[in-house]
Write a protein that holds these residues in place. Structure first.
Motif, PDB file in Angstrom:
ATOM      1  N   SER A  76       0.847  -1.290   0.033  1.00 34.85           N
ATOM      2  CA  SER A  76       0.066  -0.118  -0.001  1.00 34.85           C
ATOM      3  C   SER A  76       0.676   1.290   0.098  1.00 34.85           C
ATOM      4  O   SER A  76       0.569   2.287  -0.769  1.00 34.85           O
ATOM      5  CB  SER A  76      -0.907   0.105   1.218  1.00 34.85           C
ATOM      6  OG  SER A  76      -1.905  -1.032   1.142  1.00 34.85           O
ATOM      7  N   LYS A  77       1.848   1.282   0.647  1.00 33.71           N
ATOM      8  CA  LYS A  77       2.759   2.391   0.673  1.00 33.71           C
ATOM      9  C   LYS A  77       3.387   2.656  -0.531  1.00 33.71           C
ATOM     10  O   LYS A  77       3.706   3.871  -1.025  1.00 33.71           O
ATOM     11  CB  LYS A  77       3.549   2.142   2.091  1.00 33.71           C
ATOM     12  CG  LYS A  77       4.725   3.251   2.080  1.00 33.71           C
ATOM     13  CD  LYS A  77       5.663   3.279   3.242  1.00 33.71           C
ATOM     14  CE  LYS A  77       6.631   4.379   3.503  1.00 33.71           C
ATOM     15  NZ  LYS A  77       7.667   4.209   4.632  1.00 33.71           N
ATOM     16  N   ARG A  78       3.977   1.486  -1.112  1.00 31.91           N
ATOM     17  CA  ARG A  78       4.640   2.011  -2.592  1.00 31.91           C
ATOM     18  C   ARG A  78       3.591   1.984  -3.567  1.00 31.91           C
ATOM     19  O   ARG A  78       4.081   2.938  -4.502  1.00 31.91           O
ATOM     20  CB  ARG A  78       5.321   0.303  -2.785  1.00 31.91           C
ATOM     21  CG  ARG A  78       5.981   0.437  -4.165  1.00 31.91           C
ATOM     22  CD  ARG A  78       6.416  -0.874  -4.633  1.00 31.91           C
ATOM     23  NE  ARG A  78       7.032  -1.706  -3.996  1.00 31.91           N
ATOM     24  CZ  ARG A  78       7.450  -2.863  -4.362  1.00 31.91           C
ATOM     25  NH1 ARG A  78       7.176  -3.567  -5.704  1.00 31.91           N
ATOM     26  NH2 ARG A  78       8.164  -3.779  -3.684  1.00 31.91           N
ATOM     27  N   SER A  79       2.406   1.554  -3.683  1.00 33.17           N
ATOM     28  CA  SER A  79       1.572   1.699  -4.831  1.00 33.17           C
ATOM     29  C   SER A  79       0.608   2.789  -4.784  1.00 33.17           C
ATOM     30  O   SER A  79       0.044   3.011  -5.585  1.00 33.17           O
ATOM     31  CB  SER A  79       0.855   0.196  -5.072  1.00 33.17           C
ATOM     32  OG  SER A  79       0.013   0.225  -4.036  1.00 33.17           O
ATOM     33  N   GLY A  80       0.429   3.076  -3.345  1.00 36.94           N
ATOM     34  CA  GLY A  80      -0.688   4.069  -3.174  1.00 36.94           C
ATOM     35  C   GLY A  80      -2.048   3.438  -3.143  1.00 36.94           C
ATOM     36  O   GLY A  80      -3.194   4.045  -2.963  1.00 36.94           O
ATOM     37  N   ILE A  81      -2.270   2.217  -3.109  1.00 39.61           N
ATOM     38  CA  ILE A  81      -3.386   1.563  -3.232  1.00 39.61           C
ATOM     39  C   ILE A  81      -3.806   0.755  -1.795  1.00 39.61           C
ATOM     40  O   ILE A  81      -3.028  -0.053  -1.098  1.00 39.61           O
ATOM     41  CB  ILE A  81      -3.266   0.041  -4.050  1.00 39.61           C
ATOM     42  CG1 ILE A  81      -3.101   0.525  -5.589  1.00 39.61           C
ATOM     43  CG2 ILE A  81      -4.702  -0.786  -4.094  1.00 39.61           C
ATOM     44  CD1 ILE A  81      -2.665  -0.554  -6.669  1.00 39.61           C
TER      45      ILE A  81
END
Length: 390
Positions: free
Chosen positions: A75-80
């Motif tokens: 989530s942190k990396r992708s923004g998802i």
């Protein structure tokens, strides 16, 4: 307790019963054509997805079990953002929960689900899951274990990607037994009378028993099935088999009430941590390699986001982190080198565990069974249930 140890030995009649009940209500179990499976994908404007999985099947933080390190990193990396639910406690039960929506061409409210491959086969046959875009999944294309890459129910793994894998073999207490077990036939020796258990679930039990009889489980027949049942019936009647179990075999093996049993590799890794006398064997005749796979249901609104999450878990570093926590057969063999390079001794030792990374000799004895077809299921489950006492 491992995820797999939560499994209850359902034979599959639950699914047939669910379909019959729905049909009785005037809702047929309809096949969905390929052109009717997708919906407008909201992934680009809505950075979220809903992921349904089994309990205890993902890494958690030691100090705060509500945190899931690999998922949080995604989530942190992708923004998802990921709504992660541990709602799948049994394949049949979950089938009953979402099948009304799927057969009525409605959304399930889930973008990604994890189910056992024998159940995944039914979803594929019914056209209830979407084909994935492998162009968006380079890690899956590169790192998926070749032995898991093309099961009979989903050639080329177009609709499914293994989350974790495992082996159904034989566990035994070497110290109490006083010797090794190398063949399935050894379960039937007089010295083990009343000290053997088998799994109660038809889909979980049949393959290993057929292999013990020399059957190629990638192409078994109805005659093979009934011959296997005849053999098991005989050992029930003469009380060679103590009983049939779900996860109960763990306790029986630990207490010594049972000396040898049909078992899952992931459970045995955890048993061995408490009792080094417990052994797990892939018999000389072979054992079943299975997987529980990620699938994208029809009309999922965040298909692209789900594909990204699947591909993320096929990065060797991420797969290694997950494998170190769940202790099942890792579907990403390249994760082995990641674990081997760890400075933590216990973590590095996992790379040498054949129940997480099977060696070449073991792999030669592993096979993926062809699934029980819808036409076979009611007849076969009826016979198996009568033997097991379900």
């Amino acid at each position: 307790m491992s995820r797999r140890s939560l499994l209850r030995g359902f034979s599959g009649l639950g699914t047939a019963g669910a379909l019959a009940a729905l049909t009785g209500c005037g809702v047929p179990a309809a096949y969905v054509e390929a052109g009717d499976r997708s919906a407008a994908d909201r992934s680009a404007r809505d950075k979220s997805l809903v992921f349904a999985n089994w309990p205890l099947y993902i890494d958690t933080d030691d100090k705060n079990t509500s945190k899931r390190p690999t998922l949080d990193a995604f989530s942190k990396r992708s923004g998802i953002s990921v709504k992660y639910t541990e709602e799948i406690n049994d394949n049949d039960e979950f089938f009953g929960k979402i099948s009304p929506a799927l057969m009525n061409h409605q959304e399930t409210g889930r973008d990604l689900i994890v189910i056992s491959d024998w159940m995944a086969a039914r979803f594929v046959r019914l056209g209830w899951v979407q084909e994935m875009d492998r162009a968006k999944q380079p890690n899956v294309a590169k790192y998926l274990d070749p032995q898991l890459s093309s099961p009979a129910f989903d050639k080329g793994r177009l609709h499914s990607v293994p989350w974790q894998s495992g082996i159904t073999g034989i566990a035994y207490n070497k110290k109490r037994l006083g010797r090794e077990i190398k063949h399935t036939s050894e379960l039937w020796e007089p010295s083990l009378k009343g000290k053997v258990t088998l799994l109660s679930g038809l889909d979980e039990a049949f393959a290993l028993l057929m292999q013990g009889d020399g059957v190629d489980i990638t192409r078994w027949t109805a005659d093979d099935f009934h011959r296997m049942c005849d053999q098991v019936e005989k050992y029930v009647k003469n009380k060679q088999i103590r009983r049939f179990t779900g996860n109960d075999y763990i306790k029986d093996l630990s207490t010594g009430d049972v000396l040898a049993c049909q078992a899952y590799s992931g459970d045995v890794i955890q048993l061995q941590a408490d009792n080094p006398d417990i052994e797990f064997v892939v018999p000389e005749e072979g054992a079943e390699l299975w997987a529980e796979s990620m699938m994208i249901p029809n009309l999922a609104r965040h298909k692209s986001n789900a594909e990204k999450l699947i591909d993320y878990y096929y990065e060797p570093e991420v797969a290694a982190e997950l494998a170190a926590w769940v202790n099942y057969v890792c579907p990403v063999p390249a994760a082995r080198e990641v674990l081997a390079s760890s400075k933590d001794k216990d973590t590095a030792e996992l790379a040498e565990d054949p129940l997480i990374f099977p060696d070449d000799a073991m792999r030669k004895r592993l096979a993926i069974a062809r699934d029980i077809t819808s036409g076979e299921r009611v007849e076969f489950a009826k016979r198996w249930n009568a033997i097991v006492g379900l």
